[in-house]
Write a protein that holds these residues in place. Structure first.
Motif, PDB file in Angstrom:
ATOM      1  N   ALA A 176       0.630-112.903  14.223  1.00  0.00           N
ATOM      2  CA  ALA A 176       0.801-113.276  12.818  1.00  0.00           C
ATOM      3  C   ALA A 176       0.438-114.735  12.618  1.00  0.00           C
ATOM      4  N   LYS A 177       0.844-115.566  13.573  1.00  0.00           N
ATOM      5  CA  LYS A 177       0.576-116.994  13.454  1.00  0.00           C
ATOM      6  C   LYS A 177      -0.921-117.275  13.459  1.00  0.00           C
ATOM      7  N   ARG A 178      -1.630-116.529  14.288  1.00  0.00           N
ATOM      8  CA  ARG A 178      -3.075-116.755  14.381  1.00  0.00           C
ATOM      9  C   ARG A 178      -3.841-115.970  13.318  1.00  0.00           C
ATOM     10  N   GLY A 179      -3.153-115.085  12.632  1.00  0.00           N
ATOM     11  CA  GLY A 179      -3.838-114.261  11.656  1.00  0.00           C
ATOM     12  C   GLY A 179      -4.716-113.191  12.280  1.00  0.00           C
ATOM     13  N   HIS A 180      -4.414-112.831  13.536  1.00  0.00           N
ATOM     14  CA  HIS A 180      -5.160-111.766  14.212  1.00  0.00           C
ATOM     15  C   HIS A 180      -4.449-110.438  14.034  1.00  0.00           C
ATOM     16  N   ALA A 181      -5.174-109.363  14.344  1.00  0.00           N
ATOM     17  CA  ALA A 181      -4.488-108.088  14.505  1.00  0.00           C
ATOM     18  C   ALA A 181      -3.782-108.136  15.860  1.00  0.00           C
ATOM     19  N   GLY A 205       8.564-108.641  24.731  1.00  0.00           N
ATOM     20  CA  GLY A 205       7.131-108.883  24.894  1.00  0.00           C
ATOM     21  C   GLY A 205       6.362-108.640  23.613  1.00  0.00           C
ATOM     22  N   LEU A 206       6.607-107.464  22.985  1.00  0.00           N
ATOM     23  CA  LEU A 206       5.877-107.164  21.751  1.00  0.00           C
ATOM     24  C   LEU A 206       6.293-108.107  20.643  1.00  0.00           C
ATOM     25  N   GLY A 207       7.574-108.487  20.634  1.00  0.00           N
ATOM     26  CA  GLY A 207       8.046-109.435  19.621  1.00  0.00           C
ATOM     27  C   GLY A 207       7.250-110.727  19.687  1.00  0.00           C
ATOM     28  N   ILE A 208       7.060-111.236  20.910  1.00  0.00           N
ATOM     29  CA  ILE A 208       6.298-112.473  21.066  1.00  0.00           C
ATOM     30  C   ILE A 208       4.843-112.258  20.644  1.00  0.00           C
ATOM     31  N   GLU A 209       4.288-111.104  21.054  1.00  0.00           N
ATOM     32  CA  GLU A 209       2.902-110.794  20.664  1.00  0.00           C
ATOM     33  C   GLU A 209       2.749-110.754  19.142  1.00  0.00           C
ATOM     34  N   GLU A 219      -0.961-112.115   2.101  1.00  0.00           N
ATOM     35  CA  GLU A 219      -0.846-113.538   1.788  1.00  0.00           C
ATOM     36  C   GLU A 219       0.616-113.978   1.753  1.00  0.00           C
ATOM     37  N   LYS A 220       1.435-113.145   1.084  1.00  0.00           N
ATOM     38  CA  LYS A 220       2.818-113.561   0.863  1.00  0.00           C
ATOM     39  C   LYS A 220       3.641-113.482   2.129  1.00  0.00           C
ATOM     40  N   SER A 221       3.486-112.420   2.868  1.00  0.00           N
ATOM     41  CA  SER A 221       4.309-112.272   4.075  1.00  0.00           C
ATOM     42  C   SER A 221       3.423-111.865   5.254  1.00  0.00           C
ATOM     43  N   PRO A 222       2.739-112.847   5.836  1.00  0.00           N
ATOM     44  CA  PRO A 222       1.805-112.547   6.916  1.00  0.00           C
ATOM     45  C   PRO A 222       2.495-111.908   8.120  1.00  0.00           C
ATOM     46  N   MET A 223       3.708-112.369   8.405  1.00  0.00           N
ATOM     47  CA  MET A 223       4.418-111.834   9.563  1.00  0.00           C
ATOM     48  C   MET A 223       4.671-110.348   9.400  1.00  0.00           C
ATOM     49  N   LEU A 224       5.168-109.999   8.221  1.00  0.00           N
ATOM     50  CA  LEU A 224       5.491-108.600   7.945  1.00  0.00           C
ATOM     51  C   LEU A 224       4.224-107.748   7.977  1.00  0.00           C
ATOM     52  N   HIS A 225       3.160-108.337   7.431  1.00  0.00           N
ATOM     53  CA  HIS A 225       1.917-107.585   7.366  1.00  0.00           C
ATOM     54  C   HIS A 225       1.369-107.310   8.760  1.00  0.00           C
TER      55      HIS A 225
END
Lengths: 547, 417
Positions: free
Chosen positions: B121-126, B112-116, B15-21
């Motif tokens: 993270a933005k979409r909340g997908h794996a 490439g992976l950075g963008i992925e 919840e707190k850091s979705p990007m990191l997660h």
């Protein structure tokens, strides 16, 4: 189209040929000589090919006209390509058509019963579960109350939408619970079985004289109607419908499935009677799907069955699925309605006449590596899981499945076998982490992928657990589902059309021909771990509601 | 289990850091197959997943990487007239190749992976694994001297416009790796076409090495007493750097003047990094076919389409290029690489078996036309595959229509009987 390709190939061949001839003409030698000789050679080859083809066709036509061409023996001049590659048929396969299904996969698991012995199971509680019947309203009218005494065959509940279909108690005894699920829906009606079974009196019915309407009313009244399933949608058959055909698969190719030859032993009379009754219910035919894989001949109950059309199916799972068999014999088109039954359901219907009682006796396979002794047991419909597995292993972190591991339903220890299931599978839960498990698995696991060495050992048996071996992803791989489903259907495109709710496409791509068990193997093999059975059921439900 | 406990302990909060997660989850599921169990539907699942599928392709590419790395160095020294025998000064060639390819590979995957990761993270997908393969393919289809900033731009374009805009892995219409290449091809044509770009380090005509060559590797080689990198050598006069394909415009004999048949077969020729060594590519292709990951139908029909087209061109024979014997067409250019790794991308290829035959055939046919008949583009596979990527849904549509019609016909027959 085919002709066009031949012409094109010939043109290319000829152009290159002419090219080299003209190239040679600049050198020594008589150019016209080469050309004429080659032309003659080509003409000779074509002539011989034409003669061969005509004679081949004549032989086939002759065989057809004489009526000896039964689709098994090849009467042409040339062997069919399929004949060379397909497996040899066992000798006992005779009478009826043979279908060779190439696609599919047999998942071999540890934990099959070793012998054919059938033990009596000590089961005390049984349940009839409304959710087992697809399309039934969530709160059916329960006509008994807790504490009531019922006989085997007494009505327990009926669907308010179709009150004529009675759902009856599998055993006699005391109703000890009416359990409710989500939103007050009825989950199960539980009956504590008497020591001595008492049966509801059944009036005899004269099959010769009685009309079809009377027979339908009779079956409805005594609870045997609920045995009949109707496709599309796998709902309990509609009494007002005369089915196009009725289909019965006599073998189950699913992992650890029971051997129906064992199941049917000694119950041949009831089975044949059941077939006779079904024959009266349809204007079409009653089709029996027989196993052409096994080295042993199927039980004579099946091979000698009368009044039915027999079809043999050779090939891996899902060749035993009735849906696949229907597709190859007389596929379901839009508007068609066909009925399907399991072997033991036919026996129950037949027993109503031969024994004069509602006999819901079921031979059930207890299978799976987690059991101490996998075995066949004799019990009744809807037996309690805990009672079935008593003293047969210490169950820690396992999953009880009513049905097989592909299309079965997970049950708690206090749950009950589903109405149409004759198999209880126990598998280990797979809630563990595995280091680099996706790349370098530590232990063998079933797979259709040739990235595992499994395909080199086709007879290797596996121990499977419920680990998903990966996470859900978008559809990426193609052709995978098609290779697991021996039908002229594109499952992946069908699934996508269901997801986007495209009714026309769903119908066009053959949603009516499928039920969950047919796509279960595709779901198993799916690289993207998509829930295909769930998607298909949603599609079928939408179509059913649309009417 | 110690490592597992440690990893579980440092798991960032979703919840707190979705990007990191998301990033954590990406790496964690890489290290450990997750403990999720089946729920509803099937109870046991195949051991195969998308990670494994993708990594198999990356493994199949390894021989191309190996050879490509060496060939960068080899071509460089051939141009300078040094160590011209294939197996001389192996250490120099490998070192030179590594200095070129490692940045390409690292940057390709980072960007490439950075963008992925960002979009996941933005979409909340794996994180989906699609880029694993694209990231390994992109360096192999670029010229060795491609400026890094162009690489970054092309990958960002391909991944964002070509993939994420369409919804991520599995949704893209065009092949990501080829989209990156075609971006470079049209936006920065001078870096990816012509005779001088396919051999590394000869743009200025004089070899000019940096610290990695002169400081790092020379230091090591000196200790062993091996030959060293020497700056200041100039490109020999007779060297053109032209690829066989550009030479073939003047006929097959002209190609043979510069390269022997075995050089072309084994790949000791200038070209994109991974495309030159045919046997190694075919080993990878065979691996993909045996494991069932890539479609043999596409590979076979693409080969067939190319053969048919080149036979027709042979028969026509209007110019020297058309007269190149059909089997020699396969000695040149990147046909096999495109066949094994590009055309078979399951997401962008046709998805029905019959569609795959048509799709592959048309790629082979059209690609050969572009190669031979179009003077502007020396190689046709990139454009042919992208073109057919666009048409693949149409091909599938007609195959599916056929299925629908068959079903309707069956229904009609059943009604009348």
């Amino acid at each position: 189209m085919k002709n066009g390709i031949t012409k094109l190939a010939f043109l290319i061949f000829f152009l290159n040929f002419a090219h080299s001839v003209t190239a040679q003409s600049s050198g020594e030698g008589d150019p016209s000589n080469y050309f004429i000789v080659s032309l003659i050679a080509v003409a000779a080859i074509i002539l011989i090919a034409v003669i061969l083809m005509i004679s081949d066709n004549l032989m086939r036509i002759e065989a057809k006209q004489l009526g000896v061409d039964d689709g098994i023996v090849n009467y042409g001049l040339f062997p069919k390509i399929n004949d060379i590659f397909r497996s040899k048929l066992p000798k006992h396969v005779k009478g009826g058509k043979v279908f060779f299904l190439k696609r599919g996969h047999n998942i071999l698991l540890e934990g099959k019963p070793s012998g054919n012995n059938i033990e009596d199971a000590q089961v005390s509680t049984f349940a009839l579960q409304p959710p087992n019947f697809i399309g039934m309203s969530p709160i059916p009218k329960v006509v008994v109350e807790k504490g009531d005494e019922v006989k085997a065959g007494d009505v327990l509940f009926f669907d308010k939408k179709r009150p004529e279909i009675k759902y009856v108690s599998p055993v006699s005894g005391e109703v000890i619970a009416v359990n409710r699920g989500a939103k007050r829906s009825i989950a199960e009606v539980v009956v504590l079985k008497d020591k001595e079974m008492k049966y509801r009196d059944v009036k005899p019915f004269d099959l010769e004289k009685g009309s079809r309407e009377d027979l339908v009313a009779y079956l409805l009244e005594y609870g045997a109607w609920s045995m009949i399933q109707q496709r599309p949608y796998n709902i309990v058959a509609e009494p007002g419908v005369t089915p196009k055909n009725i289909f019965i698969s006599t073998f189950d190719s699913a992992p650890l499935a029971p051997d129906n030859n064992t199941v049917v032993a000694g119950r041949g009379k009831a089975f044949q009677k059941g077939l006779d009754i079904l024959n009266k219910l349809t204007d079409g035919k009653v089709y029996l799907g027989l196993d052409a894989n096994s080295k042993h001949a199927p039980s004579e109950v099946f091979t000698n069955a009368k009044g039915v059309e027999k079809n043999w199916f050779n090939g891996p799972h899902p060749s035993g699925n009735v849906g696949v068999q229907i597709h190859h014999t007389a596929s379901i088109s839009a508007g068609d309605k066909v009925w399907t039954l399991g072997v033991q359901e036919v026996i129950t219907i037949g027993a109503l006449f031969t024994e004069g009682r509602y006999n819901s006796e079921r031979i059930v396979t207890l299978a799976g590596k987690e059991l101490d002794i996998p075995k066949y047991v004799k019990t009744y419909q809807g037996a309690n899981v805990k009672d079935l597995t008593a003293d047969n292993g210490s169950f820690e972190n396992v999953r009880f499945i009513s049905g097989d591991v592909l299309s079965g339903q997970s049950k708690s220890e206090n749950g009950f076998l589903n109405f149409f299931d004759d198999q209880l599978t126990v598998v280990k839960e797979g809630d563990y982490y595995e280091m680099f498990g996706w790349l370098l698995p530590l232990k063998p696991r079933p797979s259709v992928s040739r990235t595992f060495p499994n395909f080199l050992f086709p007879n290797q048996k596996f121990t499977a657990d419920t680990n998903a071996h990966g996470e859900k992803r978008a559809f990426v791989m193609t052709g995978q589902y098609e290779s697991m489903l021996p039908m002229d259907i594109f499952p992946q495109h069908l699934m996508k059309s269901i997801i986007v709710n495209d009714f026309e496409r769903m119908e066009g791509l053959g949603i009516y021909e499928l039920s969950e068990e047919d796509v279960a193997l595709c779901e198993f093999a799916c690289t993207s771990k998509q829930p295909l059975q769930k998607i298909l059921r949603e599609g079928l439900d939408v179509m059913r509601e649309q009417g | 289990m110690g490592l597992l406990n440690f990893l579980k302990k440092i798991e960032p909060d979703k919840e707190k850091s979705p990007m990191l997660h998301t990033v954590y989850d990406g790496f964690f599921t890489f290290a450990y197959a997750p403990n999720t169990v089946t729920k509803g539907g099937v109870h046991i699942r195949d051991g195969m997943d998308l990670k494994r599928t993708m990594v198999m392709v990356v493994i199949a590419l390894q021989l191309c990487y190996l050879f490509g790395t060496y060939n960068i160095g080899h071509q460089h020294f051939v141009a300078l007239g040094q160590h011209t025998s294939f197996f001389s000064a192996i250490h120099l060639k490998i070192a030179y190749g590594l200095i070129k390819i490692i940045p390409l590979f690292v940057i390709s995957n980072l960007v490439g992976l950075g963008i992925e990761f960002f979009y996941a993270a933005k979409r909340g997908h794996a994180i989906e694994e699609g880029y694993l393969v694209s990231g390994a393919l992109i360096p192999l289809i670029m010229p060795p001297d491609l400026p890094i900033w162009i690489l970054i731009l092309s990958i960002a374009f391909a991944v964002i416009i070509g993939k994420e805009a369409f919804g991520g892995t599995g949704m893209n219409i065009l092949n990501i790796a080829l989209l990156a290449r075609v971006f470079v091809f049209f936006a920065y044509p001078t870096t990816i076409s012509g005779d001088s770009v396919w051999v590394s380090g000869i743009a200025e005509g004089v070899s000019n090495y940096g610290w990695w060559h002169m400081g790092f590797f020379n230091g090591i080689f000196e200790a062993f007493g091996w030959t060293l990198f020497e700056s200041g050598a100039s490109v020999i006069d007779s060297f053109s750097g032209a690829t066989p394909l550009s030479l073939a415009k003047a006929g097959w004999d002209n190609v043979l003047l510069h390269y022997s048949e075995s050089e072309m077969l084994w790949g000791a020729i200038p070209g994109s990094i991974g495309e030159t060594c045919k046997p190694f590519i075919l080993v990878g292709a065979l691996m993909l076919i045996v494991t069932g990951i890539a479609s043999w139908r596409i590979m076979f029909s693409m080969f067939f389409g190319a053969v048919v087209c080149s036979l027709l061109l042979n028969a026509w024979g209007a110019n020297p290029f058309m007269e190149v014997p059909w089997f020699y067409q396969f000695y040149m250019g990147s046909f096999f690489f495109a066949m094994a790794f590009m055309a078979t991308d399951p997401v962008t290829a046709a998805s029905t078996d019959r569609g795959k035959w048509i799709y592959g055939f048309l790629i082979g046919f059209i690609g050969m036309i572009v190669r031979v008949l179009n003077p502007a583009y020396p190689e046709g596979w990139m454009l042919a595959i992208l073109l057919l990527n666009v048409f693949a849904p149409l091909i599938d549509h007609y195959v599916l229509e056929g299925n629908v019609k068959r079903r309707l016909k069956r229904a009609k027959v059943a009604e009348t009987t």
